[in-house]
Scaffold this motif. Sequence first.
Motif, short mmCIF file in Angstrom:
data_model
loop_
_atom_site.label_atom_id
_atom_site.label_comp_id
_atom_site.label_asym_id
_atom_site.label_seq_id
_atom_site.Cartn_x
_atom_site.Cartn_y
_atom_site.Cartn_z
N GLN A 53 2.61 1.30 -1.05
CA GLN A 53 3.94 1.24 -1.66
C GLN A 53 3.92 1.67 -3.12
OE1 GLN A 53 4.97 -2.95 -0.61
NE2 GLN A 53 6.87 -2.07 0.15
N ASP A 54 2.87 1.31 -3.85
CA ASP A 54 2.81 1.57 -5.29
C ASP A 54 2.01 2.83 -5.63
OD1 ASP A 54 4.27 -0.70 -5.65
OD2 ASP A 54 2.64 -1.91 -6.48
N ARG A 55 1.74 3.66 -4.65
CA ARG A 55 0.88 4.82 -4.88
C ARG A 55 1.43 5.75 -5.96
NH1 ARG A 55 4.02 5.35 -0.58
NH2 ARG A 55 5.00 7.34 -0.03
N ALA A 56 2.75 5.82 -6.08
CA ALA A 56 3.34 6.72 -7.08
C ALA A 56 3.09 6.22 -8.50
CB ALA A 56 4.84 6.86 -6.84
N TYR A 57 2.78 4.92 -8.66
CA TYR A 57 2.60 4.34 -9.99
C TYR A 57 1.12 4.16 -10.36
CZ TYR A 57 7.28 3.16 -8.45
OH TYR A 57 8.54 3.23 -7.92
N ASP A 58 0.23 4.61 -9.49
CA ASP A 58 -1.20 4.42 -9.72
C ASP A 58 -1.96 5.72 -9.94
OD1 ASP A 58 -0.86 1.68 -9.45
OD2 ASP A 58 -1.31 1.69 -7.30
N THR A 59 -1.22 6.81 -10.12
CA THR A 59 -1.87 8.12 -10.33
C THR A 59 -1.25 8.83 -11.53
OG1 THR A 59 -0.34 9.10 -8.71
CG2 THR A 59 -2.51 8.40 -7.90
N GLY A 128 12.62 -9.59 -3.74
CA GLY A 128 13.09 -8.54 -2.86
C GLY A 128 11.98 -7.61 -2.39
N ARG A 129 10.76 -7.82 -2.86
CA ARG A 129 9.65 -6.98 -2.44
C ARG A 129 9.29 -7.26 -0.98
NH1 ARG A 129 4.76 -7.76 -5.91
NH2 ARG A 129 4.22 -5.64 -5.28
N LEU A 130 8.79 -6.24 -0.30
CA LEU A 130 8.54 -6.33 1.13
C LEU A 130 7.66 -7.51 1.50
CD1 LEU A 130 8.67 -5.25 4.03
CD2 LEU A 130 6.75 -3.73 3.46
N MET A 131 6.52 -7.66 0.84
CA MET A 131 5.60 -8.71 1.24
C MET A 131 6.10 -10.10 0.89
SD MET A 131 3.70 -6.79 2.84
CE MET A 131 2.76 -8.12 3.55
N LYS A 132 6.94 -10.21 -0.14
CA LYS A 132 7.59 -11.49 -0.42
C LYS A 132 8.54 -11.86 0.72
CE LYS A 132 6.17 -12.51 -4.71
NZ LYS A 132 5.55 -13.78 -5.11
N THR A 133 9.25 -10.86 1.23
CA THR A 133 10.16 -11.10 2.34
C THR A 133 9.39 -11.48 3.60
OG1 THR A 133 11.74 -9.52 1.41
CG2 THR A 133 12.00 -10.10 3.73
#
Length: 428
Positions: A53-59, A128-133
Motif C-alpha cells: 500500500q505504501d510503496r509509492a512513499y518508500d522510493t 480509516g486505514r485498511l488494516m485498522k478496519t
Amino acid sequence: METVTRANGAGASWYNAVWRWHFYAGLFCMPFVLWLSVTGTIYLWKPQIEVWQDRAYDTLPVQAPRAAPDRIVATALTAVPGAHLSKYQLPVSPNQAVRVLVAKDGVETRVYVDPYRLRVLNSVREDGRLMKTISALHGTLLAGAPGSWLVEIAACWTITMLLTGLYLWWPRGRKGLGGILYPRWRSGRRLFWRDTHAVAGIWVSVAAIFLIATGLPWANAWGGYLGAVRTATGTTDGPVDWKVAGKPDAHAEHRGTAMPAAEPGNLDAVVATGARLALAPPVLIAPSGADRWTISSDSANRPERSRVTVDAATGRILDRRDFAQRQWIDRAVGYGVAIHEGAFFGLANQILGTLVTALLATLSVSGAVMWWRRRRPGTLGQPPRLGRPRYGWSLAGTIAALGVAMPLFGATLIGVLAVDRLATLRRR
C-alpha cells in the motif's frame, strides 16, 4: 455432526450428550469461525499488505539537504489545520517518506511528508486505514463492546466445540488410520465429508485452541477479567501493551490526546537519540509532557518492544523499559499476541497461522454440509436425546474450570442449560 451408532446404556447416553453439545456449539460458532478465519488471515499478512500500500512513499529520490524533524512536523500539521503532533515515526531508509501522526478532536491522521522537498504526499485517518478496519472487523464486528462480547462468546464456545469434537473423534476399536489421521476420499460422498471434518479437526484443534486463547486478551470482558487477575496477583505493571476492545487505550500519548506543544528544536535532539537506540521498527516518538518525550518500538513482535523516556531539551535518556523487565503475566500475553498476529517467528509464523485458519474454515464448511445433508426438512437436525447421562465429578470440575477461565462461557452455559431443561420439560 455425524450420526454414530453406539451400544445401549450409560456409554451411549454419554456419547449422545457430547454429540448434542458438539452440534449446538458448532451450529452457533460456524459463521463466526468462518468470519474470524477470513479476517484473521488477511491480518496475518499485514506487513506485506502495508508495504504494498505504501510503496509509492518508500522510493523517494534522495536529495540534499534533508529537512530537520521540526520542519517536517510543521509541514505535516498544515494537512490538518488546528491539529497537534501525536507521534513522529522514524523512517527506516533515506528513500522513505516520513510518517507523522497528527491529532485533532481525538482523531489521528497519518501524514506522509517528503523530507527533501517538504511537501505533503498524502494524508489518511488512522481509523480509516485498511488494516485498522480489518482489525475492527475481526475483533468487534465494527460494533464496539457488544461486538467484542459476541466474538468472545463465539470464541469460548469454539473451544467447547473443539474439545467435544476430539472426544467424538477418539478411535474406539477401529483399525487403521483412515478417517482418523488422513481422509478416505474414495469411499463415497458421506465418508468424504465425515473424514474431511474429522481429520481437519484433529490436525487443527490444539493450534486453534492456542490461537483462540491468545486472542482473548483483546476481548472486552476477558480483557477486563485479565486486568482484575493482574491486580489480584500483584502483577500490575503499568498499562497493558495491547488494546482491549471497546475500551480507551491506556497510553495517552498514543491515542491522540492533547499534549503540550513541542518547542522548536526539541524534536531534533530526540530524533537523534532515537536513531542511536536502534529499536525494532516502527519507532514512534511522542511528546509526554512539557519536558519529556517517549521513544517506543511499536514492533508487531511484542518481545522486541522497548519504551524509552528522554529529556525534551537535550535528548538525554531518563528511563528505559524493555520487554524482559515487564511482569511475567504481561510477557506471557506478549508472546501469545505476537504468535497470534504471525509476528513472532517471521514468515513461517504467517504460513502456520494461515494453515490453521484454512483448516478452521474447512472444519466449519464440512460441518455445515454434513448437517444440511443429514437434517430432515422442517427440523433443526439436532442429534436425538437417548437418555440422561451421568456427569462425574471430574467432568463437573472440568466444566467449572472452563467457566472460571472464561466467564462469558460460564454465563452462557448456564443460560443454555436452562433453555435445554425447559425445552425437555415442555416436550414431556
